[in-house]
Motif scaffolding. Sequence first.
Motif, PDB file in Angstrom:
ATOM      1  N   MET A   1       0.828  -1.214   0.000  1.00  0.00           N
ATOM      2  CA  MET A   1       0.000   0.000   0.000  1.00  0.00           C
ATOM      3  C   MET A   1       0.856   1.256   0.000  1.00  0.00           C
ATOM      4  O   MET A   1       0.486   2.277  -0.550  1.00  0.00           O
ATOM      5  CB  MET A   1      -0.925  -0.008   1.218  1.00  0.00           C
ATOM      6  N   ASN A  31      -5.685   6.152  -5.239  1.00  0.00           N
ATOM      7  CA  ASN A  31      -5.421   4.724  -5.110  1.00  0.00           C
ATOM      8  C   ASN A  31      -6.748   3.984  -5.211  1.00  0.00           C
ATOM      9  O   ASN A  31      -7.342   3.602  -4.207  1.00  0.00           O
ATOM     10  CB  ASN A  31      -4.735   4.433  -3.775  1.00  0.00           C
ATOM     11  N   VAL A  34      -9.868   4.022  -2.640  1.00  0.00           N
ATOM     12  CA  VAL A  34      -9.408   4.339  -1.280  1.00  0.00           C
ATOM     13  C   VAL A  34      -9.555   5.836  -1.020  1.00  0.00           C
ATOM     14  O   VAL A  34      -9.164   6.672  -1.849  1.00  0.00           O
ATOM     15  CB  VAL A  34      -7.940   3.911  -1.078  1.00  0.00           C
ATOM     16  N   ASP A  35     -10.128   6.202   0.125  1.00  0.00           N
ATOM     17  CA  ASP A  35     -10.229   7.591   0.559  1.00  0.00           C
ATOM     18  C   ASP A  35      -8.841   8.042   1.018  1.00  0.00           C
ATOM     19  O   ASP A  35      -8.348   7.587   2.058  1.00  0.00           O
ATOM     20  CB  ASP A  35     -11.246   7.709   1.698  1.00  0.00           C
ATOM     21  N   ILE A  36      -8.203   8.935   0.257  1.00  0.00           N
ATOM     22  CA  ILE A  36      -6.826   9.328   0.560  1.00  0.00           C
ATOM     23  C   ILE A  36      -6.737  10.074   1.884  1.00  0.00           C
ATOM     24  O   ILE A  36      -5.786   9.889   2.657  1.00  0.00           O
ATOM     25  CB  ILE A  36      -6.248  10.188  -0.583  1.00  0.00           C
ATOM     26  N   ARG A  38      -8.600   9.643   4.511  1.00  0.00           N
ATOM     27  CA  ARG A  38      -8.689   8.624   5.562  1.00  0.00           C
ATOM     28  C   ARG A  38      -7.388   7.837   5.648  1.00  0.00           C
ATOM     29  O   ARG A  38      -6.929   7.488   6.745  1.00  0.00           O
ATOM     30  CB  ARG A  38      -9.854   7.675   5.277  1.00  0.00           C
ATOM     31  N   LEU A  39      -6.769   7.564   4.491  1.00  0.00           N
ATOM     32  CA  LEU A  39      -5.498   6.838   4.472  1.00  0.00           C
ATOM     33  C   LEU A  39      -4.429   7.590   5.248  1.00  0.00           C
ATOM     34  O   LEU A  39      -3.683   6.998   6.040  1.00  0.00           O
ATOM     35  CB  LEU A  39      -5.056   6.627   3.023  1.00  0.00           C
ATOM     36  N   GLU A  42      -5.235   7.479   9.049  1.00  0.00           N
ATOM     37  CA  GLU A  42      -4.895   6.179   9.631  1.00  0.00           C
ATOM     38  C   GLU A  42      -3.389   5.997   9.720  1.00  0.00           C
ATOM     39  O   GLU A  42      -2.872   5.455  10.702  1.00  0.00           O
ATOM     40  CB  GLU A  42      -5.521   5.054   8.802  1.00  0.00           C
ATOM     41  N   ALA A  43      -2.666   6.453   8.712  1.00  0.00           N
ATOM     42  CA  ALA A  43      -1.207   6.354   8.729  1.00  0.00           C
ATOM     43  C   ALA A  43      -0.622   7.172   9.872  1.00  0.00           C
ATOM     44  O   ALA A  43       0.358   6.769  10.509  1.00  0.00           O
ATOM     45  CB  ALA A  43      -0.634   6.824   7.393  1.00  0.00           C
ATOM     46  N   LEU A  52       4.214   7.001   4.049  1.00  0.00           N
ATOM     47  CA  LEU A  52       3.185   7.374   3.084  1.00  0.00           C
ATOM     48  C   LEU A  52       3.572   8.657   2.361  1.00  0.00           C
ATOM     49  O   LEU A  52       3.376   8.788   1.143  1.00  0.00           O
ATOM     50  CB  LEU A  52       1.845   7.542   3.801  1.00  0.00           C
ATOM     51  N   SER A  56       4.131   8.952  -1.653  1.00  0.00           N
ATOM     52  CA  SER A  56       3.317   9.924  -2.379  1.00  0.00           C
ATOM     53  C   SER A  56       4.210  10.910  -3.127  1.00  0.00           C
ATOM     54  O   SER A  56       4.002  11.181  -4.320  1.00  0.00           O
ATOM     55  CB  SER A  56       2.404  10.668  -1.396  1.00  0.00           C
TER      56      SER A  56
END
Length: 233
Positions: A1, A31, A34-36, A38-39, A42-43, A52, A56
């Motif tokens: 991911m 991605n 996937v909700d960026i 939210r990603l 969470e990261a 991340l 990116s």
Amino acid sequence: MLSENNFKVYYQPIWNLKNKKLLGYEALIRNGSVDIGRLFREASKLGIIDQLDVASFNSIVKAGLPPNGLLFINITASGLPFLSPELARNLTMERMVLEFTEYGYKNIQDLGVILEKWRNKGVKLAVDDLKPGGDQLKLALAIKPDYIKIDRSLVNNCHLQGNKKALLEWIVALCGQLNAEVIAEGIERIEEAGFLVEMDIEYGQGYVLGRPEPAWREENTMTVLVPLAYKIV
């Protein structure tokens, strides 16, 4: 991911609302479904936002610069120490803008030396999602960016909600004191764009002006008609 190969880069134009010329693009990673946002949240919780950020950044740099204008690249204060100007050594750095998002905060004072390295290469700085109060305001005051983006909550229906006028005036005055250019983001109605021009906000981006696309635009002049004589309530 977290591999750069997982991301596809989209580009949303940023326009000068007054002369309709292209300022540049904001690079946005995608991605699949996937909700960026939210990603990144969470990261940040998992303590891997730096990984991340690097993935990116590398995917955006690998895609290169647009033929015209600046390229705004989203980064976080947490991820910045893991990025180096060497990663973008093949690009014209004077056309790059590092745009600080609200995710993953570190001590602002620790960023000074790192930012100086980027600025010495000609890279510009931007602060995203600014509104009264909060960490983004503190960041803007500390680093004195070249560009400040107004939080979309203040842009949404600004032509109908008179209480937002005072907040927008405050941000414009602050940007003047910091010698920063103002960009309104999240413009979804042509009436909002007209209102912002009357507020002396020169730059803007949003769906009504151009959606994110997986390629550069052919035109460098905005085709959307923005009313330049809008009554401020």
